[in-house]
Design a protein around this motif. Structure first.
Motif, PDB file in Angstrom:
ATOM      1  N   CYS A  83      18.707  23.588  32.722  1.00  0.00           N
ATOM      2  CA  CYS A  83      18.489  22.884  31.530  1.00  0.00           C
ATOM      3  C   CYS A  83      17.320  23.231  30.611  1.00  0.00           C
ATOM      4  CB  CYS A  83      18.444  21.321  32.281  1.00  0.00           C
ATOM      5  SG  CYS A  83      18.361  20.211  30.589  1.00  0.00           S
ATOM      6  N   LEU A  86      13.753  20.159  31.192  1.00  0.00           N
ATOM      7  CA  LEU A  86      12.624  20.331  32.203  1.00  0.00           C
ATOM      8  C   LEU A  86      13.313  21.094  33.661  1.00  0.00           C
ATOM      9  CD1 LEU A  86      11.352  16.655  32.233  1.00  0.00           C
ATOM     10  CD2 LEU A  86      10.259  18.638  31.317  1.00  0.00           C
ATOM     11  N   GLY A 103      20.253  13.705  31.246  1.00  0.00           N
ATOM     12  CA  GLY A 103      21.528  13.494  30.703  1.00  0.00           C
ATOM     13  C   GLY A 103      21.693  14.392  29.467  1.00  0.00           C
TER      14      GLY A 103
HETATM   15  S1  FES Z   1      16.138  18.415  32.826  1.00  0.00           S
HETATM   16 FE1  FES Z   1      18.007  18.209  31.721  1.00  0.00          FE
HETATM   17  S2  FES Z   1      18.048  16.367  30.521  1.00  0.00           S
HETATM   18 FE2  FES Z   1      16.034  16.712  31.416  1.00  0.00          FE
END
Ligand code: FES
Length: 139
Positions: A83, A86, A103
């Protein structure tokens, strides 16, 4: 007959404990100095024969983590499953990829549909070697 005084006993005990502490500290120091970093992750992965990936299919390569889409006609598309918010690993849910941490939602090709992430999943380069295996390049 020699007399073992209380003072002798305390001195012997103190010296013994100091020696033991020194030996234990030296062991820790040696372990610290011999620490080896984990090897860097590979920059390429051999994904095996290209014929294993059927047209119009998506393969989640969880151990990398990445996803490979075979669009047919030797056309492949790959993207990271890390992602861009983070760094959690996104999960495939039906036709989307969703981040379990906060999310964010990405479409079937890794394009951002919903935040908090601000960017789509990074595309990865896919090539084919002389044996007909697909090679996934991480950078
Ligand atoms: S790490 Fe994926 S939405 Fe925050």
């Amino acid at each position: 007959m020699s007399k073992f005084s209380r003072r002798d006993f305390l001195k012997l005990t103190t010296d013994g404990l100091l020696t033991l502490g020194g030996v234990l500290s030296l062991g820790g120091l040696l372990r610290f100095l011999s620490y080896e970093k984990d090897p860097a992750p590979p920059s390429e992965y051999d994904l095996g024969p290209a014929i294993n990936y059927l047209p119009d299919t998506t393969t989640v390569l969880a151990h990398i983590p990445a996803a490979l889409i075979c669009k047919g006609n030797n056309e492949y598309l790959a993207f990271s499953l890390v992602c861009t918010h983070l760094g959690c690993t996104v999960e495939q849910l039906n036709d989307t990829f969703e981040c379990p941490c906060h999310g964010s939602v990405y479409d079937s090709e890794g394009q951002l549909k919903k935040g908090p992430s601000q960017k789509s999943l990074p595309r990865l380069k896919v090539t084919r070697n002389e044996e007909g295996n697909l090679i996934l390049h991480m950078s």
